[in-house]
Write a protein that holds these residues in place. Structure first.
Motif, PDB file in Angstrom:
ATOM      1  N   PRO A 180      67.395  37.587  52.917  1.00  0.00           N
ATOM      2  CA  PRO A 180      68.347  36.685  52.251  1.00  0.00           C
ATOM      3  C   PRO A 180      67.964  36.384  50.799  1.00  0.00           C
ATOM      4  O   PRO A 180      68.827  36.202  49.947  1.00  0.00           O
ATOM      5  N   TRP A 181      66.650  36.344  50.515  1.00  0.00           N
ATOM      6  CA  TRP A 181      66.190  36.128  49.143  1.00  0.00           C
ATOM      7  C   TRP A 181      66.567  37.334  48.271  1.00  0.00           C
ATOM      8  O   TRP A 181      67.149  37.191  47.199  1.00  0.00           O
TER       9      TRP A 181
ATOM     10  N   ALA B 124      68.832  39.529  48.906  1.00  0.00           N
ATOM     11  CA  ALA B 124      70.298  39.659  48.840  1.00  0.00           C
ATOM     12  C   ALA B 124      70.901  38.696  47.824  1.00  0.00           C
ATOM     13  O   ALA B 124      71.871  39.037  47.137  1.00  0.00           O
ATOM     14  N   ALA B 125      70.346  37.490  47.728  1.00  0.00           N
ATOM     15  CA  ALA B 125      70.874  36.519  46.754  1.00  0.00           C
ATOM     16  C   ALA B 125      70.680  37.056  45.331  1.00  0.00           C
ATOM     17  O   ALA B 125      71.581  36.959  44.489  1.00  0.00           O
TER      18      ALA B 125
ATOM     19  N   ARG C  40      73.144  39.986  44.863  1.00  0.00           N
ATOM     20  CA  ARG C  40      74.512  39.513  44.636  1.00  0.00           C
ATOM     21  C   ARG C  40      74.681  38.961  43.215  1.00  0.00           C
ATOM     22  O   ARG C  40      75.673  39.206  42.548  1.00  0.00           O
ATOM     23  N   TYR C  41      73.671  38.204  42.788  1.00  0.00           N
ATOM     24  CA  TYR C  41      73.723  37.623  41.439  1.00  0.00           C
ATOM     25  C   TYR C  41      73.835  38.736  40.403  1.00  0.00           C
ATOM     26  O   TYR C  41      74.645  38.678  39.474  1.00  0.00           O
TER      27      TYR C  41
ATOM     28  N   ILE D 124      75.094  38.961  54.838  1.00  0.00           N
ATOM     29  CA  ILE D 124      74.670  38.812  53.446  1.00  0.00           C
ATOM     30  C   ILE D 124      75.264  39.891  52.547  1.00  0.00           C
ATOM     31  O   ILE D 124      74.913  39.995  51.386  1.00  0.00           O
TER      32      ILE D 124
ATOM     33  N   ALA E  82      80.961  34.155  41.573  1.00  0.00           N
ATOM     34  CA  ALA E  82      79.753  33.579  40.971  1.00  0.00           C
ATOM     35  C   ALA E  82      79.373  32.262  41.637  1.00  0.00           C
ATOM     36  O   ALA E  82      78.200  31.894  41.679  1.00  0.00           O
ATOM     37  N   ALA E  83      80.381  31.564  42.168  1.00  0.00           N
ATOM     38  CA  ALA E  83      80.098  30.265  42.792  1.00  0.00           C
ATOM     39  C   ALA E  83      79.681  30.399  44.250  1.00  0.00           C
ATOM     40  O   ALA E  83      79.352  29.414  44.897  1.00  0.00           O
ATOM     41  N   ASN E  84      79.689  31.626  44.768  1.00  0.00           N
ATOM     42  CA  ASN E  84      79.394  31.800  46.196  1.00  0.00           C
ATOM     43  C   ASN E  84      78.289  32.803  46.460  1.00  0.00           C
ATOM     44  O   ASN E  84      78.254  33.414  47.528  1.00  0.00           O
ATOM     45  N   VAL E  85      77.373  32.930  45.517  1.00  0.00           N
ATOM     46  CA  VAL E  85      76.293  33.901  45.680  1.00  0.00           C
ATOM     47  C   VAL E  85      75.453  33.605  46.924  1.00  0.00           C
ATOM     48  O   VAL E  85      75.036  34.511  47.645  1.00  0.00           O
ATOM     49  N   GLU E  86      75.227  32.325  47.216  1.00  0.00           N
ATOM     50  CA  GLU E  86      74.360  31.980  48.349  1.00  0.00           C
ATOM     51  C   GLU E  86      75.123  31.661  49.623  1.00  0.00           C
ATOM     52  O   GLU E  86      74.520  31.291  50.634  1.00  0.00           O
ATOM     53  N   SER E  87      76.431  31.784  49.587  1.00  0.00           N
ATOM     54  CA  SER E  87      77.211  31.480  50.799  1.00  0.00           C
ATOM     55  C   SER E  87      77.126  32.627  51.791  1.00  0.00           C
ATOM     56  O   SER E  87      77.083  33.788  51.401  1.00  0.00           O
ATOM     57  N   GLU E  88      77.152  32.286  53.062  1.00  0.00           N
ATOM     58  CA  GLU E  88      77.169  33.330  54.091  1.00  0.00           C
ATOM     59  C   GLU E  88      78.580  33.855  54.262  1.00  0.00           C
ATOM     60  O   GLU E  88      79.539  33.146  54.025  1.00  0.00           O
TER      61      GLU E  88
END
Lengths: 174, 222
Positions: free
Chosen positions: A73-74, A76-77, A80-81, A115, A168-174
């Motif tokens: 998840p780290w 992947a974040a 995604r960014y 992710i 951009a506002a949902n980079v950490e959302s599942e």
């Protein structure tokens, strides 16, 4: 054999302490994983750059990883960014055929799906996702995307702008 | 992707990996606890600077704060700490690990304007002196100056992190700094009116949050 997430967490923990062998294993694994992660989500020529950029970010931000938490998840974040950042930089190139399949097919498939980049795109409206896919990923012009989708040119632009903002506002959302 | 392309990519990233491994040095992990300590230290510093200059409320100085001071202090502290914690945690990113508990503390703080509105709707005349209160400028000035110090310290700490949602981080940094900066001011604020807190404290927090959204993201780009 591909290491599991627990092993990756331990390896990354060692890498933070300066263990070069562990770090090389982390980067090798990350490179393979990122290539699959980005496949079909950006044109193939851009994917190589993006993998390299993401590896640079992993290197620069390695102190932010907490070894008590899962590694993927780290990673992947950050991936995604970097992907959203690339799209926002108005990246456009001629594209080759998109590969719509995700390369992972093992026991971690469910985690990978949660992710994945597709999960982010699914948060957009159909019009936004289509405009971004055609213009930002496939490299069509606004006019071509307009003709393909039936949206007016200004609507394609608005959909891209709003869609990227939402991504951009949902980079950490599942 | 052709086989030739794959070989080229593999070669390029292999040499990159070699150079990244060669560049490896031990790093000290960025801990959320340190971020909270930075925020706490900045808040204490703001208090230590402003309290001797502008003074404390007599009830606060006597360590017997009134009910309204306890209530608004608690609401501001909770909101500030929750927002700070959420943004500090985001400096170590992870898909699915976003913390949104701070929203509840904002809802709790909204009880002040809601109470003010309810009182007015219930027939209590709104104290219009509040609009022209001479202390309002001090309220905004001290709250926002303290917020600036706290927000700057928090932003400096966040720059070491890997914030992947900079806009959200901007809102939260501004909100945390505004709430804690207003908390500092509230300890010296002579007013005990709920309407006053609703209007001027609320305005200070909102201004700080907007400034955070406008200023912080550009300082967090990788």
């Amino acid at each position: 054999m591909r290491p599991d997430d627990t092993t990756m967490s331990a390896l990354m923990g060692k890498a933070q302490s300066g263990d070069a062998e562990a770090y090389r294993a982390v980067l090798d694994y990350s490179r393979t994983w990122l290539a699959g992660f980005y496949r079909g989500r950006i044109d193939p020529a851009g994917a190589d750059d993006l993998v390299q950029e993401t590896l640079m970010s992993v290197h620069a931000k390695r102190a932010t990883y907490d070894p008590s938490r899962p590694f993927l998840p780290w990673l992947a974040a950050i991936a995604r960014y970097r992907w959203v950042d690339r799209l926002r930089r108005n990246y456009r190139r001629a594209e080759s055929e998109l590969d719509e399949t995700l390369s992972e097919g093992d026991h971690e498939a469910e985690v990978i799906a949660r992710i994945s980049i597709d999960r982010m795109l699914a948060r957009l409206s159909e019009g936004q996702a289509e405009a971004i896919r055609l213009v930002k990923i496939e490299g069509l012009t606004i006019a071509e995307a307009s003709g393909r989708t039936g949206q007016s040119e200004s609507l394609v632009k608005v959909n891209i702008h709003r869609g990227l903002k939402k991504l951009a506002a949902n980079v950490e959302s599942e | 992707m052709s086989k030739a392309n794959r070989v080229m990519i593999s070669t390029a990233t292999s040499s990159q990996i070699d150079s990244l491994v060669a560049d490896l040095a031990p790093v000290r992990r960025a801990k959320a606890r340190t971020g909270l300590l930075v925020v706490a230290a900045a808040t204490l510093l703001a208090f230590a600077v402003t309290a001797p200059i502008f003074g404390l409320r007599p009830d606060v100085a006597a360590l017997h704060p009134s009910e309204i001071v306890l209530l608004r202090s608690g609401a501001l502290l909770l909101m500030g700490v929750a927002a700070a914690w959420a943004v500090i945690a985001s400096s170590s990113p992870g898909v699915g690990s976003r913390r949104d508990g701070w929203r509840w503390t904002v809802a709790a703080a909204l009880l002040f304007p809601v109470t003010s509105l309810a009182l007015v709707l219930g027939g209590t005349p709104f104290p219009t002196w509040i609009f022209s209160a001479s202390s309002a400028a001090w309220c905004l000035g001290i709250s926002l100056t303290s917020a600036l110090a706290i927000g700057s310290a928090l932003t400096a700490w966040l720059r070491r992190g890997a914030v992947t949602e900079p806009d959200r981080a901007g809102w939260l940094t501004g909100l945390a700094a505004g709430a804690l900066g207003t908390f500092v001011y509230n300890l010296g604020c002579s007013s005990s009116s709920v309407h006053y807190a609703a209007l001027w404290y609320g305005l200070a927090v909102v201004i700080s949050a907007v400034v955070g959204r406008l200023v912080v993201p550009r300082n967090l780009r990788w």
